[in-house]
Design a protein around this motif. Structure first.
Motif, PDB file in Angstrom:
ATOM      1  N   SER A   1       0.804  -1.226   0.000  1.00 49.08           N
ATOM      2  CA  SER A   1       0.000   0.000   0.000  1.00 49.08           C
ATOM      3  C   SER A   1       0.833   1.271   0.000  1.00 49.08           C
ATOM      4  O   SER A   1       0.300   2.367  -0.201  1.00 49.08           O
ATOM      5  CB  SER A   1      -0.936   0.013   1.219  1.00 49.08           C
ATOM      6  OG  SER A   1      -0.183  -0.079   2.415  1.00 49.08           O
TER       7      SER A   1
ATOM      8  N   SER B   1     -10.824  -3.321  -0.687  1.00 50.39           N
ATOM      9  CA  SER B   1     -10.199  -3.964  -1.852  1.00 50.39           C
ATOM     10  C   SER B   1     -11.060  -3.794  -3.094  1.00 50.39           C
ATOM     11  O   SER B   1     -10.546  -3.533  -4.193  1.00 50.39           O
ATOM     12  CB  SER B   1      -9.987  -5.454  -1.581  1.00 50.39           C
ATOM     13  OG  SER B   1      -9.126  -5.666  -0.493  1.00 50.39           O
TER      14      SER B   1
ATOM     15  N   GLU C   1      -2.926 -12.102  -5.378  1.00 54.05           N
ATOM     16  CA  GLU C   1      -3.510 -11.134  -4.439  1.00 54.05           C
ATOM     17  C   GLU C   1      -4.956 -10.803  -4.771  1.00 54.05           C
ATOM     18  O   GLU C   1      -5.688 -10.247  -3.943  1.00 54.05           O
ATOM     19  CB  GLU C   1      -2.672  -9.845  -4.423  1.00 54.05           C
ATOM     20  CG  GLU C   1      -1.327  -9.952  -3.750  1.00 54.05           C
ATOM     21  CD  GLU C   1      -0.232 -10.542  -4.630  1.00 54.05           C
ATOM     22  OE1 GLU C   1       0.903 -10.681  -4.168  1.00 54.05           O
ATOM     23  OE2 GLU C   1      -0.532 -10.886  -5.815  1.00 54.05           O
TER      24      GLU C   1
ATOM     25  N   ALA D   1      -8.305 -11.256  -2.663  1.00 56.40           N
ATOM     26  CA  ALA D   1      -8.861 -10.241  -1.756  1.00 56.40           C
ATOM     27  C   ALA D   1     -10.069  -9.551  -2.357  1.00 56.40           C
ATOM     28  O   ALA D   1     -10.892  -8.982  -1.621  1.00 56.40           O
ATOM     29  CB  ALA D   1      -7.792  -9.206  -1.393  1.00 56.40           C
TER      30      ALA D   1
ATOM     31  N   GLY E   1     -11.588 -10.337   0.720  1.00 55.86           N
ATOM     32  CA  GLY E   1     -11.139  -9.216   1.529  1.00 55.86           C
ATOM     33  C   GLY E   1     -12.241  -8.272   1.938  1.00 55.86           C
ATOM     34  O   GLY E   1     -13.424  -8.484   1.652  1.00 55.86           O
TER      35      GLY E   1
ATOM     36  N   ARG F   1     -11.054  -0.114  -4.208  1.00 54.07           N
ATOM     37  CA  ARG F   1      -9.798   0.186  -4.912  1.00 54.07           C
ATOM     38  C   ARG F   1      -9.839  -0.356  -6.336  1.00 54.07           C
ATOM     39  O   ARG F   1      -9.387   0.303  -7.273  1.00 54.07           O
ATOM     40  CB  ARG F   1      -8.621  -0.412  -4.145  1.00 54.07           C
ATOM     41  CG  ARG F   1      -7.277  -0.204  -4.823  1.00 54.07           C
ATOM     42  CD  ARG F   1      -6.156  -0.850  -4.045  1.00 54.07           C
ATOM     43  NE  ARG F   1      -4.907  -0.749  -4.759  1.00 54.07           N
ATOM     44  CZ  ARG F   1      -3.763  -1.275  -4.355  1.00 54.07           C
ATOM     45  NH1 ARG F   1      -3.724  -1.947  -3.214  1.00 54.07           N
ATOM     46  NH2 ARG F   1      -2.663  -1.151  -5.062  1.00 54.07           N
TER      47      ARG F   1
END
Length: 396
Positions: free
Chosen positions: A55, A131, A120, A123, A127, A134
């Motif tokens: 991040s 997430s 990843e 997520a 998540g 974003r």
């Protein structure tokens, strides 16, 4: 569009590395932990000004250095563009376009466009809502770079407003500060309305592609969907009653203009004022919204199997790709597809289906620890990654 050259200086594990690429499929093969993902991360950062792994920017700088450089030559149609991005530890990042004078980093957004698949991505389903928010915002910025400013403006106003609310919770809130809060409400309502309006439009564009992609990757027995849940839809006033325009539903929100959404937010902030002062935090706004992913009759989170979860994550990325392709046909450019260590996570059937879908893209970059993980549908150039660089004989 395709990436022709990539050069990294003091980025992650690389003191210096140069990689030549070409259209079509390129598979980067090397042992785990050797730096394949670092190369893909750099390309993704050039596109989004953010990493899919961390991040903050600090881990992107090679240990002991205070800046990293990403240089790339992007070819869009017949037009080459040279980008240089400087990531700094002590000052703002900056960029150059075609070796011009330095500009703000965000001025390069939209020049390099990518869709990146990575482990990843789990997520996105498993998540928390941040997430998924974003995911939406990065896609928004890829499609319409000015929305980087929209998001930045909203984050700035949210920070100021939260600072005032925290002062109230600490007992340091005056009547003058409450008038200041009214001003910040207006600013946040406008910035929030612009962001919400853009997100709702994007979800509407994604929806048919999401379901099509899920059907392509599976046996098609379940429908895949995405529902945007706005905090405007469940606002209650300080007496516990429903805010008069708070539960009109997603359909009504999509039909509203930015001005109408601004007015909704102003009323919602007023209805929530006492609760926000008590808690010292903004309770209404796009920063608390949710993108609910649905598989068949149930939410994907908590109900989908591991295989279904992977299929949903891949479908979201494919839906992004299809939306960007549609945008390319109206004057944009097809994005670069990056599949970072994805095939090792999939069963044979999903590997082959995903490979068949992406094989025809203008440029596909794939990483793998074992070449046997790569389906035959992704025949193409192989590049060997070694500690600190590229094995030149395999890079010709």
């Amino acid at each position: 569009m395709y990436l022709e050259k990539l050069s990294l200086t003091d980025f992650r594990s690389y003191a210096q590395v140069d990689l030549s690429l070409e259209p079509g499929v390129t598979v980067l093969v090397g042992a785990n932990g050797i730096g394949k993902t670092n190369l893909m991360e750099a390309i993704g950062y050039l596109a989004n000004l953010s990493s899919h792994r961390v991040s903050s920017d600090a881990p992107l700088l090679r240990f002991g250095t205070d800046r990293a450089l990403i240089r790339a030559k992007i070819v869009r149609g017949e037009q080459p563009t040279v980008l240089e991005l400087e990531i700094n530890s002590t000052r703002a990042n900056r960029a150059r376009i075609n070796r011009s004078n330095p500009v703000r980093a965000r001025d390069i957004l939209g020049i390099c466009q990518t869709v990146l698949f990575a482990p990843e991505d789990l997520a996105l389903v498993k998540g928390d809502p941040s997430s998924r928010r974003r995911f939406l915002d990065e896609l928004l910025v890829s499609l319409v770079p000015r929305h980087a400013g929209t998001r930045s403006d909203y984050d700035r106003v949210l920070k100021q407003r939260n600072a005032l609310l925290k002062s109230a919770r600490a007992g340091k809130f005056s009547s003058g500060q409450e008038a200041t809060l009214d001003v910040w409400d207006q600013h946040m309502a406008r910035a929030g309305a612009e962001l919400l309006h853009a997100r709702l439009d994007l979800v509407e564009r994604l929806q048919p592609h999401l379901n099509d992609a899920y059907r392509q990757l599976t046996d098609g027995s379940k429908e895949a969907g995405a529902i945007y849940r706005s905090t405007l839809q469940d606002v209650v006033d300080d007496d516990g009653g429903a805010f008069e325009a708070g539960d009109k539903g997603q359909e009504d929100l999509r039909a509203l203009s930015v001005d109408e959404l601004t007015d909704r937010y102003v009323k919602a902030f007023a209805a929530s004022r006492r609760r926000e002062l008590d808690r010292g935090i903004s309770l209404v706004g796009p920063h608390r919204d949710e993108l609910e992913l649905v598989l068949g009759p149930a939410p994907a989170k908590g109900y989908a199997s591991h295989g279904e979860t992977w299929s949903m994550c891949l479908s979201l990325r494919l839906a992004s790709y299809y939306v960007m392709l549609a945008d390319a046909r109206t004057g944009g450019s097809a994005p670069i597809l990056i599949l970072d260590d994805v095939f090792a996570e999939l069963d044979v059937q999903r590997r082959r289906k995903l490979a068949a879908i992406v094989a025809g893209a203008e440029q596909v970059l794939v990483t793998a620890a074992v070449e046997d993980d790569i389906p035959l549908e992704l025949a193409g150039r192989r590049v060997k990654v070694i500690p600190g660089g590229i094995d030149e004989p395999d890079n010709r």
